[in-house]
Design an enzyme around this catalytic site. Structure first.
Site, short mmCIF file in Angstrom:
data_model
loop_
_atom_site.label_atom_id
_atom_site.label_comp_id
_atom_site.label_asym_id
_atom_site.label_seq_id
_atom_site.Cartn_x
_atom_site.Cartn_y
_atom_site.Cartn_z
N ASP A 180 29.27 43.81 36.58
CA ASP A 180 30.57 44.28 36.24
C ASP A 180 30.77 45.13 34.81
O ASP A 180 29.64 44.96 34.18
CB ASP A 180 31.64 42.83 36.45
CG ASP A 180 31.19 41.98 34.94
OD1 ASP A 180 31.39 42.08 33.91
OD2 ASP A 180 29.62 41.26 35.79
N GLY B 38 26.61 40.76 31.56
CA GLY B 38 27.32 41.45 32.80
C GLY B 38 26.17 42.65 33.13
O GLY B 38 25.25 42.58 32.74
N GLU B 39 27.33 43.36 34.27
CA GLU B 39 26.31 44.89 34.59
C GLU B 39 25.83 44.40 35.84
O GLU B 39 25.18 45.71 36.02
CB GLU B 39 25.14 45.36 33.63
CG GLU B 39 26.48 45.81 31.72
CD GLU B 39 25.57 46.39 31.03
OE1 GLU B 39 24.24 46.71 31.70
OE2 GLU B 39 25.96 46.13 29.88
N GLY B 40 25.80 43.17 35.88
CA GLY B 40 23.97 43.11 36.43
C GLY B 40 23.02 42.45 36.30
O GLY B 40 22.16 42.22 36.87
#
Length: 665
Positions: free
Chosen positions: A481, A623-625
């Protein structure tokens, strides 16, 4: 409203109807397969009926080992609530009650006290409940008084229970159709609001307009199909017949973005969780194209993306990974050159991958793929984040350039990264905004995040992205995300679904100070107040208190599970979407592992609800994975040890059993 939206906070009541050998019992079991279930078996074996005894035995074999079985009358059992109960089925229950009263030749109503007691018990039951019952209209009923009595009593009972249940499925030839709410099929729902009234509203003038739009669409479809990853359908098939067409599984992208609608053919399709397609009529496709043309001539505040005809996509229950290969993997673990259980959780993970892949030993992941869903949120303008919204678009560019943390970690873990603009406030590159739903979701503390059309488009976009990746060879997926303020809607979703107080669930997000935390808590409180009336309706919940990026992630996760593709979940935002996805596609969580535990308090709440234990705990909250990618090498190690270690026999190493036998000799 397009989905169930009950006002009570109790769990769902579900009625599953079907004819003999329709698969209704197996389907009902899938609805609660991941839970510890009390199974109320109403059938009592008859020693003189070998065929019926064989059917009962087959049902017993199918039940998971952690289920509790109660045989007999469900009325008494329902007086003792447990978290999840399955009653199978009411046909044998009714037969037993008629037998008990010797009422086969009696008038209708003789067993009314028994029926009333059952209906009252269901009405008062406060936990998850699934009821299986024969649909008498699908069975052969003897033309006798007894046959008519059974038919009439069961039909009346089914109708009374249907009024009490929140959802009803009709199972035909093993295929479940959801007929309540919406009287819409659960396996496919690609009808727009316009479709319901298209025939009534059609006139000669409208037909002429439809023909003109379809001609334009046919002319542009060829150019659209030449674009990378295009989801346009075959124009020759669509235009030649006006109501038929064929498309691959990626055609769901055609309805996910209004910007692409005008380029689709007359037979626009959406692929749903069962990999079936439903054809949308030419009039509907034309109406969508007309809406897009109007949106382009009159750009809205959302940047000209004006979706007014929602394309509804539904996800049915998802079967879990293959139990036979799970057993095979466990047996192989015992043959490897190590003490049983010595590799701890690595063994459990390897077994899970083997079951997901349907092969033992499992194969190492060849195309692990990270998809970062980017979107802004209107609530960020009210001081809930330490960073301004323009950072979202800037970070999207950073992902594309390969300079973000997830890019670095993915290179190390042998994974690749894709970023998709679902609702970024600013403009992004065309190649990553094909699925864009709008510019920034609404401020959920005071307005809905999305319109009905937008939430449906976002779900379809996520499902289409999953299809694109899996069809391109992805064998492991990770959702990431990016969006300033996105932990606010994520926390709202988690706290609302789990009934958690805001002050317990709210974290610091990007690092807000005390004043920012207070503002964030107040926004979450207000958004939860708006969300609670639709907590039982996952689509309405996303529309009210989620966002386009979260809805797309939910569609992505649900579709990945339906396509039998394992997923590593990331942090609080992705796990919030996973909570909703598991409601959209019951059983989807069996295809996921939790990559890590975020320092956000609500993440732990969500993981506990999903019954997932994180692979790593590093106090990450980026976040971001990034957390999921950090955990990927652990999952690779689990696969490698199960697949590549030598067995005792291969290595010539004595087993513990052999040593015991030698000592005994």
């Amino acid at each position: 409203m397009s989905h169930s939206a009950q006002s009570t906070d109790r769990p769902l009541r579900t009625l599953v109807l079907g004819g003999a050998r329709s698969g209704k019992s197996a389907f009902a079991e899938q609805l609660v397969v991941s839970e510890a279930v009390r199974y109320i078996a109403t059938a009592v074996p008859d020693p003189e009926d070998a065929d019926f005894a064989e059917r009962i035995a087959a049902h017993r074999v199918r039940r998971p080992g952690n289920w509790t079985v109660v045989e007999g009358d469900p009325v008494d059992a329902l007086a003792q609530p447990v978290p999840s109960t399955l009653i199978d089925d009411l046909g044998t229950w009714l037969t037993a009650r008629i037998d008990a009263r010797g009422a086969w030749e009696s008038p209708r109503g003789t067993i009314a006290p028994d029926v009333d007691a059952l209906v009252a018990a269901v009405a008062e039951y406060s936990e998850r409940l699934v009821i299986v019952s024969p649909e008498v209209g699908l069975g052969v009923i003897p033309a006798t008084h007894s046959g008519r009595l059974f038919r009439d009593e069961l039909g009346a009972l089914n109708q009374r229970l249907a009024q009490l249940c929140d959802e009803i499925y009709l199972v035909v030839a093993g295929q479940p159709l959801r007929i309540k709410p919406d009287r819409a099929f659960a396996s496919a729902a690609a009808l727009t609001d316009a479709a319901a009234t298209a025939d009534a509203q059609a006139t000669a003038t409208a037909n002429a307009q439809v023909a003109a739009v379809l001609a334009t669409a046919a002319g542009t479809a060829g150019q659209h199909a030449a674009q990378p990853d295009s989801a346009a359908t075959d124009p020759s098939a669509g235009v030649a017949s006006s109501a038929t067409g064929s498309a691959g599984s990626a055609t769901g992208t055609a309805v996910a973005s209004a910007a692409e609608t005008h380029a689709t053919s007359a037979a626009e399709t959406v692929t749903v969780s069962t990999a079936e397609t439903v054809v949308v009529s030419s009039a509907v496709a034309a109406a969508a194209a007309s809406d897009q043309a109007a949106a382009q001539s009159d750009p809205s505040a959302d940047g000209g993306l004006k979706l007014t005809k929602p394309v509804r996509i539904s996800f049915g229950p998802v079967p879990g990974p293959d139990g036979d290969f799970l057993v095979a993997a466990k047996e192989r673990q015992l043959e490897l050159t190590k003490p049983a259980g010595a590799l701890g959780r690595l063994e459990e993970l390897g077994n899970w991958v083997s079951a997901c892949q349907g092969v033992c030993p499992p194969k190492q992941f060849e195309r692990a793929r990270v998809v970062v869903f980017a979107g802004d949120h209107g609530v960020a303008a009210h001081g809930v984040s330490a960073y301004p919204s323009e950072v979202t678009a800037q970070m999207v560019a950073n992902f594309q350039a390969g300079g973000a943390a997830v890019n670095v970690l993915a290179r190390l873990a042998d994974a690749t990264v894709r970023v998709e603009d679902i609702a970024v406030q600013g403009d992004t590159a065309p190649e990553i905004s094909r699925h864009k739903v709008r510019k920034s979701s609404g401020s959920i503390d005071r307005e809905d995040a999305l319109t009905e059309a937008e939430v449906q488009a976002a779900l379809a976009a996520g499902a289409a992205i999953a299809d694109e990746e899996i069809d391109s060879g992805a064998d492991l997926l990770i959702a990431g995300d990016m969006g300033i303020g996105n932990t606010t809607p994520a926390t709202v979703l988690i706290a609302t679904i789990t009934d958690t107080e805001p002050v317990v669930a709210v974290g610091r997000g990007t690092g807000v100070d005390d004043a920012g935390w207070i503002r964030k808590t107040a926004a979450i409180r207000d958004a939860m107040w708006r969300a609670r009336p639709v907590v039982k309706d996952p689509v309405a919940l996303l529309r009210t208190a989620g966002g386009a990026d979260l809805a797309a992630m939910a569609g992505f996760l649900a579709r990945a599970a339906a396509r039998r593709t394992p997923v590593i979940l990331d942090g609080v935002v992705v796990t919030a979407a996973a909570l909703v996805a598991n409601q959209l596609a019951l059983g989807a969580k069996e295809w996921w592992v939790a990559g890590h535990r975020s320092s956000e308090p609500s993440h732990t709440v969500a993981l506990e609800r999903l019954q997932l234990e994180p692979l790593v705990e590093m106090n990450m909250r980026l976040g971001e994975g990034s957390g999921a990618v950090t955990a990927l090498p652990v999952l690779r190690a689990a696969v490698a040890t199960l697949a590549e270690m030598a067995t005792f026999a291969q290595a010539g190493v004595s087993t513990a059993d052999a040593a015991t036998e030698s000592a005994g000799a």
